[in-house]
Design a protein around this motif. Structure first.
Motif, short mmCIF file in Angstrom:
data_model
loop_
_atom_site.label_atom_id
_atom_site.label_comp_id
_atom_site.label_asym_id
_atom_site.label_seq_id
_atom_site.Cartn_x
_atom_site.Cartn_y
_atom_site.Cartn_z
N ALA A 186 7.14 0.14 -21.62
CA ALA A 186 7.05 0.17 -23.08
C ALA A 186 7.49 -1.14 -23.72
O ALA A 186 6.93 -1.56 -24.75
N GLN A 187 8.46 -1.81 -23.13
CA GLN A 187 9.01 -3.03 -23.72
C GLN A 187 8.55 -4.30 -23.00
O GLN A 187 9.14 -5.35 -23.16
N GLU A 188 7.49 -4.18 -22.21
CA GLU A 188 6.95 -5.34 -21.48
C GLU A 188 5.68 -5.81 -22.17
O GLU A 188 4.60 -5.24 -21.97
N PRO A 189 5.75 -6.85 -23.00
CA PRO A 189 4.59 -7.24 -23.80
C PRO A 189 3.36 -7.64 -22.99
O PRO A 189 2.23 -7.47 -23.47
N ARG A 190 3.55 -8.15 -21.77
CA ARG A 190 2.38 -8.55 -20.98
C ARG A 190 1.60 -7.35 -20.45
O ARG A 190 0.41 -7.47 -20.14
N VAL A 191 2.26 -6.22 -20.31
CA VAL A 191 1.57 -5.01 -19.84
C VAL A 191 0.92 -4.35 -21.05
O VAL A 191 1.60 -3.83 -21.91
N MET A 192 -0.40 -4.40 -21.10
CA MET A 192 -1.12 -3.97 -22.31
C MET A 192 -1.98 -2.74 -22.12
O MET A 192 -2.42 -2.13 -23.10
N HIS A 193 -2.22 -2.35 -20.87
CA HIS A 193 -3.20 -1.29 -20.61
C HIS A 193 -2.84 -0.62 -19.29
O HIS A 193 -2.43 -1.29 -18.33
N ILE A 194 -3.00 0.70 -19.24
CA ILE A 194 -2.79 1.45 -18.01
C ILE A 194 -4.10 2.14 -17.67
O ILE A 194 -4.62 2.93 -18.47
N GLY A 195 -4.66 1.84 -16.52
CA GLY A 195 -5.90 2.47 -16.07
C GLY A 195 -5.61 3.51 -15.01
O GLY A 195 -4.65 3.39 -14.26
N ALA A 196 -6.48 4.53 -14.91
CA ALA A 196 -6.29 5.57 -13.90
C ALA A 196 -7.41 5.60 -12.87
O ALA A 196 -7.26 6.22 -11.82
N TYR A 197 -8.53 4.93 -13.15
CA TYR A 197 -9.64 4.88 -12.19
C TYR A 197 -9.52 3.64 -11.31
O TYR A 197 -9.10 2.58 -11.77
N MET A 198 -9.87 3.79 -10.05
CA MET A 198 -9.96 2.63 -9.17
C MET A 198 -11.05 2.86 -8.13
O MET A 198 -11.26 3.98 -7.67
N TYR A 199 -11.77 1.79 -7.80
CA TYR A 199 -12.79 1.85 -6.76
C TYR A 199 -12.17 2.31 -5.43
O TYR A 199 -10.96 2.26 -5.24
N GLU A 200 -13.05 2.68 -4.52
CA GLU A 200 -12.61 3.01 -3.16
C GLU A 200 -12.39 1.69 -2.42
O GLU A 200 -13.28 1.19 -1.72
N LEU A 201 -11.22 1.14 -2.57
CA LEU A 201 -10.91 -0.16 -1.95
C LEU A 201 -10.54 0.03 -0.47
O LEU A 201 -9.80 0.94 -0.13
N LYS A 202 -11.06 -0.85 0.36
CA LYS A 202 -10.72 -0.81 1.78
C LYS A 202 -9.51 -1.72 2.01
O LYS A 202 -9.60 -2.79 2.58
N ALA A 203 -8.40 -1.27 1.50
CA ALA A 203 -7.18 -2.08 1.56
C ALA A 203 -5.97 -1.15 1.67
O ALA A 203 -5.24 -0.95 0.70
N PRO A 204 -5.75 -0.58 2.85
CA PRO A 204 -4.69 0.42 3.02
C PRO A 204 -3.28 -0.10 2.79
O PRO A 204 -2.36 0.69 2.56
#
Length: 298
Positions: free
Chosen positions: A122-140
């Motif tokens: 909440a108090q971190e000005p650089r953090v502006m957006h929270i997303g919930a979708y992500m591609y199926e990344l092949k990066a375990p």
């Protein structure tokens, strides 16, 4: 968890999609403690009126949340103006908002993730957006969550302090870009984000999302994302006004709660490379035709 963010759900003429979206939302931890605002756009055409009425009838009967308010637009606003108006209204009143559209299935832990992140940053000005979708990344090896530059639009959240930087004027956005920024903005040419900016300027789309991402990017902002998607989009069946019937965005919704968040407020280089690899492998087919990241259905 106190002081939960209100949920804005934007609907139009797809009652079956809306029903499924609501069904999954109701299964969320924190659903019964959350306020739900359903923004129903008015029909654009005569043939849309029946489906819009059916969607509104469904929305009027929703229970299971702390409260439900149905906002019925009297004139057709289109998705972009509807979202901009609704988000502006709710962040002004509550200081933050969680945003859904009518074709998004959620994990049982999606609302928990949003509210935890909204509180934590909440108090971190650089953090502006929270997303919930992500591609199926092949990066375990990726952590549960990470910071990244681009803002996804399939289930997201933000604060009033970030939304105040939203610039709807495309000319004001364009004039702040140079060649280097365009390269960075478009994930080194792997994503056609800049093409979407130009198409908006040319009147070929009416995307709120590309202007929001550009606003975040030009502020040096970051977006929080899960490495395993907490959202599945079911709008690729051709039912959306601007949707294609495609399966490249299909993901497996995570069934686990998010318990780890980054401490360092900086883009995760491993996640960035993983996303870049994903986009590179798919650029040749769909990415040149449609970017479902940025919603422009109506």
């Amino acid at each position: 968890m106190q002081n939960l963010a209100p949920i804005a759900l934007f609907v139009y003429n797809r009652p079956d999609h809306t029903r499924r979206t609501l069904s999954y939302l109701l299964q969320n931890v924190l659903a019964e403690e959350s306020r739900l605002f359903i923004f129903s756009d008015a029909a654009k055409t005569e043939e849309d009126k029946v489906k819009v009425a059916q969607t509104r009838q469904l929305a009027a009967g929703v229970t299971g949340f702390k409260s439900v308010k149905l906002v019925q637009r009297e004139q057709n606003m289109g998705l972009a103006d509807s979202i901009i108006s609704g988000v502006t209204q709710l962040v002004k009143e509550y200081g933050k908002v969680i945003v859904f559209e009518d074709d998004l299935l959620s994990s049982p832990y999606t609302l928990q993730y949003f509210n935890e992140a909204l509180s934590r940053y909440a108090q971190e000005p650089r953090v502006m957006h929270i997303g919930a979708y992500m591609y199926e990344l092949k990066a375990p090896a990726l952590p549960q969550t990470f910071f990244y530059r681009a803002a996804t639009s399939w289930g997201w959240a933000t604060w009033a302090r970030a939304w105040q930087h939203f610039e709807p004027d495309i000319d004001k956005l364009i004039q702040q870009f140079d060649k280097q920024k365009i390269h960075q903005f478009s994930i080194e040419g792997k994503m056609n984000f800049w093409k979407q900016i130009k198409n908006f300027k040319a009147g070929k789309n009416n995307s709120w999302a590309i202007r929001w991402y550009a606003s975040v990017f030009l502020q040096g902002g970051l977006t929080l994302n899960p490495s395993r998607s907490l959202i599945q989009n079911i709008g690729h069946d051709g039912s959306g006004t601007h949707s294609n019937n495609e399966d490249m965005y299909q993901v497996h919704i995570s069934r686990q709660p998010v318990t780890q968040f980054p401490d360092a407020i900086e883009e995760n280089p491993q996640a960035y490379q993983a996303i870049k690899r994903f986009l590179k492998h798919r650029k040749g087919n769909l990415w040149q035709r449609v970017v479902r990241y940025i919603r422009q259905r109506r």
